[in-house]
Design a protein around this motif. Sequence first.
Motif, short mmCIF file in Angstrom:
data_model
loop_
_atom_site.label_atom_id
_atom_site.label_comp_id
_atom_site.label_asym_id
_atom_site.label_seq_id
_atom_site.Cartn_x
_atom_site.Cartn_y
_atom_site.Cartn_z
N MET A 1 0.83 -1.17 0.00
CA MET A 1 0.00 0.00 0.00
C MET A 1 0.89 1.25 0.00
O MET A 1 0.62 2.18 -0.73
N HIS A 2 1.94 1.21 0.82
CA HIS A 2 2.82 2.37 0.87
C HIS A 2 3.64 2.51 -0.41
O HIS A 2 3.59 3.54 -1.06
N SER A 3 4.37 1.47 -0.73
CA SER A 3 5.28 1.57 -1.89
C SER A 3 4.55 1.45 -3.22
O SER A 3 4.96 2.05 -4.20
N ALA A 4 3.47 0.70 -3.26
CA ALA A 4 2.77 0.48 -4.53
C ALA A 4 2.01 1.72 -4.99
O ALA A 4 2.08 2.10 -6.16
N ILE A 5 1.27 2.36 -4.08
CA ILE A 5 0.44 3.49 -4.50
C ILE A 5 0.61 4.74 -3.65
O ILE A 5 -0.06 5.74 -3.88
N GLY A 6 1.50 4.71 -2.66
CA GLY A 6 1.80 5.89 -1.86
C GLY A 6 0.68 6.33 -0.93
O GLY A 6 0.55 7.50 -0.63
N VAL A 7 -0.13 5.37 -0.49
CA VAL A 7 -1.25 5.70 0.40
C VAL A 7 -0.84 5.47 1.85
O VAL A 7 -0.27 4.45 2.19
N CYS A 8 -1.14 6.46 2.69
CA CYS A 8 -0.90 6.38 4.12
C CYS A 8 -2.25 6.10 4.79
O CYS A 8 -3.24 6.79 4.52
N HIS A 9 -2.33 5.06 5.62
CA HIS A 9 -3.59 4.70 6.28
C HIS A 9 -4.03 5.77 7.27
O HIS A 9 -5.20 6.11 7.36
N CYS A 10 -3.09 6.31 8.04
CA CYS A 10 -3.30 7.40 9.00
C CYS A 10 -4.11 7.02 10.23
O CYS A 10 -4.49 7.91 11.00
N ASP A 11 -4.40 5.75 10.46
CA ASP A 11 -5.12 5.37 11.67
C ASP A 11 -4.91 3.89 12.00
O ASP A 11 -5.86 3.15 12.24
N ILE A 12 -3.64 3.46 12.02
CA ILE A 12 -3.33 2.08 12.37
C ILE A 12 -3.54 1.92 13.88
O ILE A 12 -2.94 2.63 14.67
N LYS A 13 -4.42 1.02 14.26
CA LYS A 13 -4.69 0.69 15.67
C LYS A 13 -5.40 -0.65 15.71
O LYS A 13 -5.80 -1.19 14.67
N LEU A 14 -5.52 -1.21 16.90
CA LEU A 14 -6.12 -2.54 17.06
C LEU A 14 -7.49 -2.64 16.40
O LEU A 14 -7.79 -3.62 15.72
N GLN A 15 -8.32 -1.64 16.57
CA GLN A 15 -9.68 -1.68 16.03
C GLN A 15 -9.71 -1.70 14.50
O GLN A 15 -10.73 -2.04 13.92
N ASN A 16 -8.61 -1.34 13.86
CA ASN A 16 -8.56 -1.32 12.39
C ASN A 16 -7.76 -2.48 11.82
O ASN A 16 -7.34 -2.44 10.66
N LEU A 17 -7.53 -3.50 12.63
CA LEU A 17 -6.83 -4.70 12.18
C LEU A 17 -7.70 -5.92 12.48
O LEU A 17 -8.40 -5.95 13.48
N TRP A 18 -7.68 -6.89 11.58
CA TRP A 18 -8.38 -8.15 11.85
C TRP A 18 -7.60 -9.30 11.24
O TRP A 18 -6.83 -9.12 10.30
N VAL A 19 -7.79 -10.46 11.82
CA VAL A 19 -7.07 -11.66 11.39
C VAL A 19 -8.07 -12.65 10.81
O VAL A 19 -9.10 -12.94 11.41
N ASN A 20 -7.76 -13.17 9.63
CA ASN A 20 -8.55 -14.23 9.02
C ASN A 20 -8.19 -15.53 9.76
O ASN A 20 -7.05 -15.98 9.71
N LEU A 21 -9.14 -16.09 10.47
CA LEU A 21 -8.87 -17.26 11.29
C LEU A 21 -8.55 -18.51 10.47
O LEU A 21 -7.94 -19.44 10.97
N HIS A 22 -8.94 -18.53 9.21
CA HIS A 22 -8.66 -19.69 8.35
C HIS A 22 -7.25 -19.63 7.76
O HIS A 22 -6.57 -20.64 7.68
N THR A 23 -6.82 -18.43 7.36
CA THR A 23 -5.52 -18.29 6.71
C THR A 23 -4.46 -17.69 7.64
O THR A 23 -3.29 -17.66 7.29
#
Length: 88
Positions: A1-23
């Motif tokens: 996301m950063h290197s490919a298109i230069g987009v900054c998320h600007c709000d990385i935190k626990l509530q904005n992350l999720w884990v796929n339990l299968h993969t």
Amino acid sequence: MHSAIGVCHCDIKLQNLWVNLHTHQLHICDFGSSKKVAPGEPNKSYICSRYHRAPEMIFRATEYTTASDMWSAGCFVAEFLLSIQMHP
């Protein structure tokens, strides 16, 4: 996301992350605050959750890079490691 298109998320935190339990892959969600950052282009100075805000954002800099997301990710990892240490 950063290197490919230069987009900054600007709000990385626990509530904005999720884990796929299968993969077991970590995913980032909620791109409502994200922005394409470019050198010399001003950005919002007051953005990102308080406890994950990079120093340049704390001091209200309007020119920041995707490195601010790395700072936020580091804050999240530190919180995670401290929580494991406190609750074994």
